[in-house]
Design a protein around this motif. Structure first.
Motif, short mmCIF file in Angstrom:
data_model
loop_
_atom_site.label_atom_id
_atom_site.label_comp_id
_atom_site.label_asym_id
_atom_site.label_seq_id
_atom_site.Cartn_x
_atom_site.Cartn_y
_atom_site.Cartn_z
N LEU A 179 16.66 -42.21 -1.43
CA LEU A 179 16.24 -41.11 -0.57
C LEU A 179 15.13 -41.55 0.38
CD1 LEU A 179 16.15 -38.24 -3.23
CD2 LEU A 179 18.02 -38.88 -1.71
N GLU A 180 15.09 -40.89 1.53
CA GLU A 180 14.01 -41.15 2.49
C GLU A 180 12.68 -40.73 1.87
OE1 GLU A 180 14.28 -42.54 5.41
OE2 GLU A 180 16.46 -42.67 5.49
N CYS A 181 11.60 -41.44 2.23
CA CYS A 181 10.30 -41.11 1.64
C CYS A 181 9.78 -39.75 2.11
CB CYS A 181 9.27 -42.20 1.94
SG CYS A 181 8.87 -42.40 3.69
N THR A 182 10.43 -39.17 3.14
CA THR A 182 10.04 -37.85 3.64
C THR A 182 11.00 -36.75 3.17
OG1 THR A 182 11.29 -38.32 5.67
CG2 THR A 182 8.93 -38.78 5.71
N THR A 183 11.81 -37.03 2.16
CA THR A 183 12.79 -36.05 1.69
C THR A 183 12.13 -34.75 1.22
OG1 THR A 183 14.40 -37.73 1.05
CG2 THR A 183 14.57 -35.61 -0.06
N PHE A 184 11.00 -34.88 0.53
CA PHE A 184 10.34 -33.71 -0.03
C PHE A 184 9.19 -33.29 0.86
CE2 PHE A 184 12.10 -36.22 -3.53
CZ PHE A 184 13.02 -35.29 -4.00
N ARG A 185 9.26 -32.08 1.31
CA ARG A 185 8.26 -31.56 2.24
C ARG A 185 6.88 -31.58 1.58
NH1 ARG A 185 8.43 -25.59 5.19
NH2 ARG A 185 6.58 -25.91 6.51
N GLY A 186 5.91 -32.18 2.28
CA GLY A 186 4.55 -32.24 1.78
C GLY A 186 4.25 -33.46 0.94
N ALA A 187 5.24 -34.33 0.75
CA ALA A 187 5.01 -35.53 -0.06
C ALA A 187 5.72 -36.72 0.57
CB ALA A 187 5.52 -35.32 -1.48
N ARG A 188 5.13 -37.89 0.43
CA ARG A 188 5.75 -39.13 0.88
C ARG A 188 5.89 -40.04 -0.33
NH1 ARG A 188 6.11 -39.98 6.32
NH2 ARG A 188 6.28 -42.24 6.00
N VAL A 189 7.08 -40.04 -0.91
CA VAL A 189 7.33 -40.84 -2.11
C VAL A 189 8.67 -41.54 -1.98
CG1 VAL A 189 5.98 -39.36 -3.63
CG2 VAL A 189 8.40 -38.88 -3.30
N HIS A 190 8.76 -42.72 -2.56
CA HIS A 190 10.03 -43.43 -2.64
C HIS A 190 10.76 -42.91 -3.88
CE1 HIS A 190 8.89 -46.16 0.53
NE2 HIS A 190 7.77 -46.44 -0.11
N SER A 191 11.93 -42.34 -3.68
CA SER A 191 12.68 -41.77 -4.79
C SER A 191 14.15 -42.15 -4.68
CB SER A 191 12.52 -40.25 -4.81
OG SER A 191 12.92 -39.68 -3.58
N VAL A 192 14.83 -42.02 -5.81
CA VAL A 192 16.22 -42.45 -5.92
C VAL A 192 17.00 -41.40 -6.71
CG1 VAL A 192 17.78 -44.25 -6.76
CG2 VAL A 192 15.51 -44.87 -5.92
N ALA A 193 18.21 -41.10 -6.27
CA ALA A 193 19.11 -40.27 -7.06
C ALA A 193 19.96 -41.19 -7.92
CB ALA A 193 19.99 -39.41 -6.16
N ILE A 194 19.99 -40.93 -9.21
CA ILE A 194 20.76 -41.75 -10.13
C ILE A 194 21.70 -40.87 -10.94
CG2 ILE A 194 18.93 -43.48 -10.33
CD1 ILE A 194 18.34 -42.29 -13.14
N GLU A 195 22.70 -41.48 -11.53
CA GLU A 195 23.50 -40.79 -12.52
C GLU A 195 23.42 -41.58 -13.82
OE1 GLU A 195 27.37 -40.46 -10.86
OE2 GLU A 195 27.83 -42.60 -11.00
N ILE A 196 23.38 -40.85 -14.91
CA ILE A 196 23.33 -41.45 -16.23
C ILE A 196 24.62 -41.06 -16.93
CG2 ILE A 196 22.08 -41.59 -18.40
CD1 ILE A 196 19.54 -40.95 -16.94
N LEU A 197 25.43 -42.07 -17.25
CA LEU A 197 26.76 -41.85 -17.77
C LEU A 197 26.87 -42.28 -19.22
CD1 LEU A 197 28.33 -43.63 -14.72
CD2 LEU A 197 28.54 -41.19 -15.08
N SER A 198 27.71 -41.59 -19.96
CA SER A 198 27.95 -41.99 -21.34
C SER A 198 28.60 -43.37 -21.36
CB SER A 198 28.88 -40.99 -22.03
OG SER A 198 28.27 -39.72 -22.09
N GLY A 199 28.17 -44.19 -22.30
CA GLY A 199 28.75 -45.51 -22.41
C GLY A 199 27.72 -46.60 -22.53
N ALA A 200 28.16 -47.82 -22.68
CA ALA A 200 27.27 -48.96 -22.87
C ALA A 200 26.37 -49.14 -21.66
CB ALA A 200 28.08 -50.23 -23.10
N SER A 201 25.18 -49.62 -21.91
CA SER A 201 24.17 -49.75 -20.86
C SER A 201 24.50 -50.86 -19.87
CB SER A 201 22.81 -50.04 -21.48
OG SER A 201 21.86 -50.37 -20.50
N THR A 202 24.25 -50.59 -18.61
CA THR A 202 24.21 -51.63 -17.58
C THR A 202 22.93 -51.41 -16.79
OG1 THR A 202 25.44 -50.23 -16.03
CG2 THR A 202 26.71 -51.80 -17.33
#
Length: 354
Positions: A179-202
């Motif tokens: 996500l862009e660091c300006t995604t959230f109004r009033g904050a500048r943070v580096h953030s990521v959307a992730i998915e956590i899936l059932s199954g062995a870790s990678t």
């Protein structure tokens, strides 16, 4: 536990993009344990159709507003990190399991870097964001997994390493969207959307090793902060991250300031230097011969080699995997790297470190 949390809600269009990019095509029930504006749950209903939506939030006003807008949702005011707060709520008691978690947990907690929570009968130290994630998994037991917006540091920090290992026993993490660091109004943070899936870790930072001759090196992190340096004309040359751009030029070492050295963590020989904080520049990754023992700033990392040919070969290998190398520099605020992040990458390109 009474905690003041940040309130930077997920924009509706961002929620839709994340759901669309996820791997999940069906979910009959979705839980957001810090639902705030409800935009992630709303996106889930648009994406999955008739999903049953369950939400909790500490903010009474946010929950009251959502109840008016979404009378069919199951909504409760509660703090997920306080069992006494959520144990009697309708949201908790109506769904001990769900198909999917959709979360944008708080990133900050009154300036603290970590909190302690009870998890599976023991104490666990995590960031505030990870605390909400791992408690949501423990309480609501999502059958399919989760879609979560996280601070970038959660994926790599030492603070959350124990919690990541707990999740890795049953789930795998995949990045959906940076996500862009300006995604959230009033904050500048580096953030990521992730998915956590059932199954062995990678793990997100795993690398496929390349089949090349192994090169040995010594990995040294500088240990003298700029504010602690004591200039001494008869002392040891000192390299800070701001010096790296100049070291590619002949005779640049002679212009370094000299300081009183700190301990014996000094470098000498054929080296490749790179910053610990901030992004490295590809043109600055070159072998340098340092003939006198030299002190590094705590913002500089160094690989030290036995000969020039090894250093030159490592330069080529790092530059051939430059995108992967840059990916080691992560962080919710300033981008930085760590030795523990670097070592798996270096091993993957045939470099062992001591």
């Amino acid at each position: 536990m009474n905690i003041e949390l940040d309130r930077y809600y997920t924009p509706s269009n961002v929620a839709d993009i994340i759901l669309d990019k996820s791997s999940f095509s069906r979910a009959d029930s979705c839980v957001d344990s810090t639902c705030g504006s409800g935009n992630l749950l709303s996106a889930a209903t648009r994406h999955f159709g008739t999903a049953r939506c369950i939400g909790l939030d500490q903010d009474k006003r946010a929950i009251a507003k959502l109840r008016k807008e979404n009378p069919d949702w199951i909504l409760s005011t509660a703090n997920l990190l306080n069992k006494n707060s959520y144990i009697k709520t309708l949201a908790f008691n109506s769904s001990r399991t769900c198909d999917l978690l959709v979360l944008n947990p708080p990133f900050s907690h009154c300036g603290k870097k970590y909190i302690e929570i009870d998890y599976a009968g023991s104490k666990l130290r995590t960031s505030i964001a990870m605390a909400h994630i791992i408690k949501s998994f423990e309480i609501f037991k999502p059958q399919n997994g989760a879609i979560i917006i996280v601070p970038e540091s959660l994926l790599y920090s030492e603070t959350d390493s124990s919690a990541r290992k707990i999740l890795a026993d049953k789930y795998q993490m995949k990045e959906i969207l940076e996500l862009e660091c300006t995604t959230f109004r009033g904050a500048r943070v580096h953030s990521v959307a992730i998915e956590i899936l059932s199954g062995a870790s990678t793990l997100l930072n795993n690398y496929s090793p390349i089949q090349k001759e192994i090169i040995r090196s010594k990995f040294i992190r500088g240990n003298l902060p700029v504010y602690k340096k004591q200039v001494d004309d008869n002392g040891t040359p000192y390299i800070h991250s701001t010096d790296l751009k100049n070291l590619i030029y002949p005779d640049s070492l002679s212009s370094l300031i000299k300081v009183k050295p700190l301990g014996d963590n000094l470098i000498k020989g054929y080296v490749i230097l790179f910053p610990r904080v901030g992004f490295p520049k590809i043109e600055n990754i070159i072998p340098i011969e340092i003939k006198d023992k030299t002190q590094l700033s705590d913002c500089v990392l160094s690989l030290v080699f036995e000969n020039y040919s090894d250093a030159l070969e490592v330069e080529k290998r790092i530059k051939s995997k430059w995108e992967g190398f840059l990916h080691l520099y992560r962080g919710t605020g300033a981008r930085y790297t760590t030795i523990s992040r670097m070592i798996p990458f270096l091993n993957s390109i045939g470099i062992t470190t001591t």
